[in-house]
Design an enzyme around this catalytic site. Structure first.
Site, PDB file in Angstrom:
ATOM      1  N   GLU A  29       5.501 -15.232   2.298  1.00  0.00           N
ATOM      2  CA  GLU A  29       4.539 -14.134   2.367  1.00  0.00           C
ATOM      3  C   GLU A  29       3.475 -14.298   1.287  1.00  0.00           C
ATOM      4  O   GLU A  29       2.278 -14.179   1.543  1.00  0.00           O
ATOM      5  CB  GLU A  29       5.304 -12.823   2.169  1.00  0.00           C
TER       6      GLU A  29
ATOM      7  N   GLY B 103       4.778  -1.769   1.387  1.00  0.00           N
ATOM      8  CA  GLY B 103       5.574  -0.558   1.329  1.00  0.00           C
ATOM      9  C   GLY B 103       6.938  -0.819   0.710  1.00  0.00           C
ATOM     10  O   GLY B 103       7.450  -0.010  -0.060  1.00  0.00           O
ATOM     11  N   ALA B 104       7.522  -1.951   1.055  1.00  0.00           N
ATOM     12  CA  ALA B 104       8.887  -2.217   0.609  1.00  0.00           C
ATOM     13  C   ALA B 104       9.006  -3.387  -0.364  1.00  0.00           C
ATOM     14  O   ALA B 104       9.986  -3.486  -1.081  1.00  0.00           O
ATOM     15  CB  ALA B 104       9.795  -2.443   1.813  1.00  0.00           C
ATOM     16  N   SER B 105       8.006  -4.282  -0.387  1.00  0.00           N
ATOM     17  CA  SER B 105       8.088  -5.391  -1.349  1.00  0.00           C
ATOM     18  C   SER B 105       6.718  -5.686  -1.927  1.00  0.00           C
ATOM     19  O   SER B 105       5.690  -5.229  -1.409  1.00  0.00           O
ATOM     20  CB  SER B 105       8.674  -6.644  -0.693  1.00  0.00           C
ATOM     21  N   THR B 106       6.717  -6.447  -3.022  1.00  0.00           N
ATOM     22  CA  THR B 106       5.450  -6.812  -3.646  1.00  0.00           C
ATOM     23  C   THR B 106       5.487  -8.297  -3.997  1.00  0.00           C
ATOM     24  O   THR B 106       6.550  -8.826  -4.333  1.00  0.00           O
ATOM     25  CB  THR B 106       5.173  -5.928  -4.893  1.00  0.00           C
ATOM     26  N   GLN B 107       4.343  -8.951  -3.878  1.00  0.00           N
ATOM     27  CA  GLN B 107       4.266 -10.384  -4.152  1.00  0.00           C
ATOM     28  C   GLN B 107       3.225 -10.709  -5.204  1.00  0.00           C
ATOM     29  O   GLN B 107       2.169 -10.061  -5.256  1.00  0.00           O
ATOM     30  CB  GLN B 107       3.887 -11.181  -2.891  1.00  0.00           C
TER      31      GLN B 107
HETATM   32  N1  LIG Z   1      -3.638  -6.239   7.454  1.00  0.00           N
HETATM   33  C1  LIG Z   1      -3.151  -5.396   6.545  1.00  0.00           C
HETATM   34  C2  LIG Z   1      -1.757  -5.142   6.461  1.00  0.00           C
HETATM   35  C3  LIG Z   1      -1.291  -4.233   5.509  1.00  0.00           C
HETATM   36  N2  LIG Z   1      -2.173  -3.625   4.694  1.00  0.00           N
HETATM   37  C4  LIG Z   1      -1.732  -2.653   3.695  1.00  0.00           C
HETATM   38  O1  LIG Z   1      -0.428  -2.970   3.235  1.00  0.00           O
HETATM   39  C5  LIG Z   1       0.240  -1.754   2.850  1.00  0.00           C
HETATM   40  C6  LIG Z   1       1.507  -1.586   3.613  1.00  0.00           C
HETATM   41  O2  LIG Z   1       2.330  -2.694   3.478  1.00  0.00           O
HETATM   42  P1  LIG Z   1       3.301  -3.163   4.636  1.00  0.00           P
HETATM   43  O3  LIG Z   1       3.483  -2.111   5.667  1.00  0.00           O
HETATM   44  O4  LIG Z   1       2.793  -4.469   5.119  1.00  0.00           O
HETATM   45  O5  LIG Z   1       4.671  -3.308   3.854  1.00  0.00           O
HETATM   46  P2  LIG Z   1       5.549  -4.613   3.475  1.00  0.00           P
HETATM   47  O6  LIG Z   1       6.384  -4.904   4.686  1.00  0.00           O
HETATM   48  O7  LIG Z   1       4.564  -5.701   3.169  1.00  0.00           O
HETATM   49  O8  LIG Z   1       6.365  -4.190   2.276  1.00  0.00           O
HETATM   50  C7  LIG Z   1      -0.718  -0.633   3.165  1.00  0.00           C
HETATM   51  O9  LIG Z   1      -1.458  -0.375   2.007  1.00  0.00           O
HETATM   52  C8  LIG Z   1      -1.617  -1.242   4.220  1.00  0.00           C
HETATM   53  O10 LIG Z   1      -2.858  -0.614   4.262  1.00  0.00           O
HETATM   54  C9  LIG Z   1      -3.524  -3.921   4.771  1.00  0.00           C
HETATM   55  O11 LIG Z   1      -4.299  -3.387   3.997  1.00  0.00           O
HETATM   56  N3  LIG Z   1      -3.991  -4.791   5.699  1.00  0.00           N
HETATM   57 CA   LIG Z   2       2.615  -6.516   4.063  1.00  0.00          CA
END
Ligand SMILES: Nc1ccn([C@@H]2O[C@H](COP(=O)(O)OP(=O)(O)O)[C@@H](O)[C@H]2O)c(=O)n1
Ligand SMILES: [Ca+2]
Length: 443
Positions: free
Chosen positions: A187, A217-221
């Site tokens: 990722e 939302g759930a992880s950070t990189q």
């Molecule tokens: N194409 C994308 C995908 C996610 N995001 C942002 O990523 C954040 C949510 O992360 P996510 O749902 O992908 O969560 P994880 O599965 O990466 O932890 C929100 O701030 C979304 O607005 C974005 O800005 N543009």
């Molecule tokens: Ca994401």
């Protein structure tokens, strides 16, 4: 969701195992390079559809790649268009069609068919966007991130199986392993590739790559190309990954911290993360408005939360609470302290929410700008009560993550960016390069 404007235009012109050893990625892009999209392209139709992506305008040398991002808070489709102008030239990235739905697949943990239906709705857009004669040659892939990583294996697999059926019923090319949970290290690397490709750092002589920070939302990189030997020596082995791309070898520092995304951090701050049963329990925090009592759904679980009715609220007690979540939990590479980074996702969203940057333009901030805003919001919660009740907690977490988590300085610069040349700064583009290359798709 928006209807496909091409159809209304009258003229027609219009989960892999993680390893303790350095991972050697088989990302060999040397035979498959891409040219940057032109920054002066025709304005995108309704921000979504460049006219040249309308099927009617499709040229014989146009090809497509469809990448789904199944994130913890939403599912997104990215339909990339590439054009190869002559057999000798490199394919160019022409444009991207992007659409998203909320909530993410993990919210359908107990209704996998319903979850897959959200994917189908997005895939229908690709049926409109890709000309029928190219459907069979257009690969479709979905990669899930932290939301599904946190579900039980059984629930996650049930969701992925339903999505796979949707893909197989579609007219597109469904490669092997087309639906999977992506390893966190990919990722970070793929997002780094995207940003450095879009900013032109992977081509030409004067390569000056930029590090990337993604807050989901759930992880950070966190991902960057170390400049100092010390960083390579001092980093844990599984934080370093080598791969070859565009005729160069890169050894990146990257790590994905599961449970440190913004929403998971809210639960951790409230003491509700990874609890077996939350049945009706009330979780309180000094980061929330005093009188607040509410419910919140995340990852298919309902949480009750509220403010410290009698106790303290405000930045200082909130920072101490949040500090427990991050302090000593993250690796701090010395060399990043003074470097600038590209930051996106929730870094971007919370900076927009508090007028630190403009939604369209993005902007450059210092780490201390987040701290200043956190103080302003947390110490005046009654003034911000129309915004999310979590605004104080979110800004305080971002501040603590940057300073105490990663070890950035107050004056470290963050380039907040959502799109570069109209293309989303998401890992999905890097993943699409890898996909097309592995399938040998060029003309
Ligand atoms: N194409 C994308 C995908 C996610 N995001 C942002 O990523 C954040 C949510 O992360 P996510 O749902 O992908 O969560 P994880 O599965 O990466 O932890 C929100 O701030 C979304 O607005 C974005 O800005 N543009
Ligand atoms: Ca994401």
């Amino acid at each position: 969701m928006t209807a496909h404007p091409c159809l209304t235009a009258s003229s027609g012109s219009g989960r892999m195992a993680s390893s303790r050893l350095p991972i050697l990625l088989a990302l060999v892009f040397s035979s498959f390079s891409f040219v940057l999209p032109h920054s002066n392209r025709v304005m995108w139709f309704q921000d979504l559809f460049p006219p040249n992506v309308c099927p009617i305008n499709a040229k014989a040398n146009t090809f497509y790649g469809i990448m789904f991002d199944a994130g913890s808070t939403g599912t997104r489709i990215h339909i990339y268009t590439f054009v190869q102008k002559s057999p000798e030239s490199l394919p160019e990235l022409e444009g991207e069609i992007f659409e998203s739905v909320k909530p993410g697949l993990s919210a359908y943990a107990d209704q996998p068919e319903k979850g897959a239906e959200t994917v189908k709705r997005l895939l229908d857009m690709a049926i409109d966007a890709v000309p029928p004669h190219l459907w069979k040659k257009t690969p479709v892939v979905l990669k899930a991130t932290a939301g599904l990583r946190l579900l039980s294996e059984e629930k996650a697999q049930a969701l992925l199986l339903e999505v796979k059926e949707v893909f197989e019923e579609s007219p597109f090319l469904v490669p092997e392993n087309s639906v999977s949970i992506m390893d966190g290290s990919y990722e970070g690397i793929l997002a780094w590739i995207t940003v450095n490709f879009l900013t032109g750092q992977l081509s030409g002589q004067n390569k000056h790559t930029v590090g990337t920070l993604d807050l989901g939302g759930a992880s950070t990189q966190i991902t960057f190309l170390p400049r100092f030997e010390e960083t390579l020596k001092e980093s844990p082995g599984d934080f370093l990954t080598s791969f070859e791309m565009f005729n160069s070898t890169y050894k990146l520092y990257t790590h994905s911290y599961l449970g440190f995304g913004l929403k998971a951090a809210r639960l951790a701050t409230l003491g509700a993360l990874n609890m077996e049963a939350v049945d009706g329990q009330m979780f309180r925090s000094s980061c929330l408005p005093k009188q607040l009592e509410a419910e919140w759904h995340f990852g298919g679980v309902k949480y009750r939360y509220g403010g410290n009715k009698e106790g303290e609220t405000g930045f200082r007690p909130c920072y101490l609470e949040v500090l427990k979540v991050v302090k000593g939990k993250l690796h701090q590479p010395d060399e990043i302290r003074g470097s600038s980074f590209y930051a996106f996702s929730y870094y971007y969203d919370r900076a927009v929410d508090t007028n630190l940057i403009d939604y369209e333009q993005g902007g450059v901030l210092e780490v201390r700008d987040f701290e200043r805003k956190a103080k302003e919001v947390c110490d005046n919660m009654e003034r911000y009560n129309s915004a999310s009740p979590f605004l104080c907690m979110d800004l305080t977490y971002i501040t603590a993550l940057l300073k105490e988590g990663f070890g950035f300085r107050d004056n470290t610069l963050l380039q907040l960016t959502k799109k570069v040349n109209n293309i989303e700064t998401s890992w999905t583009l890097g993943a699409t390069f890898h996909l097309l290359q592995s399938l040998g798709i060029t003309y």
